[in-house]
Motif scaffolding. Structure first.
Motif, PDB file in Angstrom:
ATOM      1  N   ARG B  11       0.850  -1.209   0.000  1.00  0.00           N
ATOM      2  CA  ARG B  11       0.000   0.000   0.000  1.00  0.00           C
ATOM      3  C   ARG B  11       0.874   1.243   0.000  1.00  0.00           C
ATOM      4  N   ALA B  12       1.914   1.231   0.805  1.00  0.00           N
ATOM      5  CA  ALA B  12       2.795   2.404   0.891  1.00  0.00           C
ATOM      6  C   ALA B  12       3.476   2.657  -0.442  1.00  0.00           C
ATOM      7  N   SER B  13       3.974   1.613  -1.064  1.00  0.00           N
ATOM      8  CA  SER B  13       4.697   1.831  -2.319  1.00  0.00           C
ATOM      9  C   SER B  13       3.731   2.184  -3.437  1.00  0.00           C
ATOM     10  N   ARG B  14       2.505   1.683  -3.396  1.00  0.00           N
ATOM     11  CA  ARG B  14       1.535   2.094  -4.422  1.00  0.00           C
ATOM     12  C   ARG B  14       1.177   3.564  -4.236  1.00  0.00           C
ATOM     13  N   ALA B  15       1.127   4.018  -2.988  1.00  0.00           N
ATOM     14  CA  ALA B  15       0.844   5.438  -2.740  1.00  0.00           C
ATOM     15  C   ALA B  15       1.950   6.294  -3.346  1.00  0.00           C
ATOM     16  N   VAL B  16       3.190   5.822  -3.202  1.00  0.00           N
ATOM     17  CA  VAL B  16       4.315   6.582  -3.734  1.00  0.00           C
ATOM     18  C   VAL B  16       4.235   6.690  -5.243  1.00  0.00           C
ATOM     19  N   SER B  17       3.676   5.681  -5.887  1.00  0.00           N
ATOM     20  CA  SER B  17       3.670   5.683  -7.343  1.00  0.00           C
ATOM     21  C   SER B  17       2.485   6.430  -7.914  1.00  0.00           C
ATOM     22  N   ARG B  18       1.625   7.018  -7.096  1.00  0.00           N
ATOM     23  CA  ARG B  18       0.476   7.746  -7.635  1.00  0.00           C
ATOM     24  C   ARG B  18       0.928   9.060  -8.250  1.00  0.00           C
ATOM     25  N   PRO B  19       0.201   9.488  -9.304  1.00  0.00           N
ATOM     26  CA  PRO B  19       0.586  10.742  -9.987  1.00  0.00           C
ATOM     27  C   PRO B  19       0.653  11.939  -9.047  1.00  0.00           C
ATOM     28  N   ALA B  20      -0.241  11.994  -8.083  1.00  0.00           N
ATOM     29  CA  ALA B  20      -0.275  13.149  -7.174  1.00  0.00           C
ATOM     30  C   ALA B  20       0.990  13.250  -6.345  1.00  0.00           C
ATOM     31  N   VAL B  21       1.669  12.125  -6.186  1.00  0.00           N
ATOM     32  CA  VAL B  21       2.926  12.120  -5.432  1.00  0.00           C
ATOM     33  C   VAL B  21       4.108  12.251  -6.381  1.00  0.00           C
ATOM     34  N   VAL B  22       4.054  11.500  -7.451  1.00  0.00           N
ATOM     35  CA  VAL B  22       5.196  11.410  -8.364  1.00  0.00           C
ATOM     36  C   VAL B  22       5.426  12.702  -9.133  1.00  0.00           C
ATOM     37  N   LEU B  23       4.370  13.235  -9.718  1.00  0.00           N
ATOM     38  CA  LEU B  23       4.548  14.389 -10.611  1.00  0.00           C
ATOM     39  C   LEU B  23       5.095  15.635  -9.914  1.00  0.00           C
ATOM     40  N   PRO B  24       4.592  16.000  -8.741  1.00  0.00           N
ATOM     41  CA  PRO B  24       5.225  17.139  -8.063  1.00  0.00           C
ATOM     42  C   PRO B  24       6.694  16.892  -7.740  1.00  0.00           C
ATOM     43  N   GLY B  25       7.021  15.651  -7.404  1.00  0.00           N
ATOM     44  CA  GLY B  25       8.414  15.309  -7.139  1.00  0.00           C
ATOM     45  C   GLY B  25       9.266  15.474  -8.374  1.00  0.00           C
ATOM     46  N   PHE B  26       8.762  15.004  -9.484  1.00  0.00           N
ATOM     47  CA  PHE B  26       9.491  15.182 -10.741  1.00  0.00           C
ATOM     48  C   PHE B  26       9.614  16.659 -11.087  1.00  0.00           C
TER      49      PHE B  26
END
Lengths: 73, 141
Positions: B11-26
């Protein structure tokens, strides 16, 4: 003034990018036998030699090298 | 206990891979990376650190694009897939030839041609973001 060799190189690069775009367009048409580029990448990503994910290492490594080559070097 | 731990990690790693998390990081990495010109120590550090971290994530599976996010590619390809060899081989051949000839004005490589296009800050930020987004596309395959 650009030399002939420069123009030929640019033409080769440009035409191959257009070919790739054309292939992708054809691939996404119904009934196409040409797979999309993403499908090819997926196949490579799943290639393993025993337990070692050779395809994944190669493709991710190439991605990393592209970033270094275009953005940093 | 083991199954519950694995479920929580998933669950934690799937949360990390969500666009809302990934895109701002990128976007953040891109905004920082774009500050450094080519051939600078900063650019090398950003690419090596960000690229290395994502490379490791991609191999460890902790970016968690498995399960419902991972698309299944066909197990075999038709012979028509060979058409992709045309652009790949020609691009590679021209690139390597010009690299061997010194990557000069008369024998440009792709990166040499791209350099003037990604000189400015907005273009470099866009290039970094495109590079990072390409990783996300690869990792989801």
């Amino acid at each position: 003034m650009s030399s002939l060799s420069r123009l030929l190189a640019i033409a080769a690069f440009g035409s191959m990018f257009l070919v790739a775009l054309g292939l992708e367009w054809v691939a996404r048409r119904p009934g196409s036998r040409i797979p999309p580029f993403t499908a090819l990448c997926g196949l490579v990503m799943r290639y393993r030699v025993g337990p070692f994910p050779v395809g994944r290492v190669a493709l991710l490594g190439f991605w990393w090298w592209l970033g270094w080559h275009f953005l940093a070097r | 206990m083991g199954a519950r731990d694995a479920d929580e990690r998933g669950r934690a790693s799937r949360a990390v891979s969500r666009p809302a998390v990934v895109l701002p990081g990128f976007a953040l990495v891109s905004l920082v990376g774009g500050l450094f010109p080519s051939f600078s120590v900063g650019a090398n550090v950003v690419v090596l650190v960000a690229g290395g971290a994502l490379f490791w994530l991609g191999l460890s599976g902790r970016d968690s694009t498995s399960g419902p996010l991972r698309r299944v590619s066909p197990p075999r390809m038709s012979a028509a897939a060979g058409w992709w060899l045309l652009p790949v081989l020609v691009l590679t051949a021209v690139e390597l030839t010009n690299l061997a000839l010194g990557s000069t004005h008369d024998h440009p490589t792709l990166s040499g041609l791209a350099d003037p296009l990604i000189e400015g800050y907005p273009a470099r930020v866009a290039a970094y973001f495109g590079w990072l987004a390409a990783y996300w596309g690869l990792a989801r395959l």
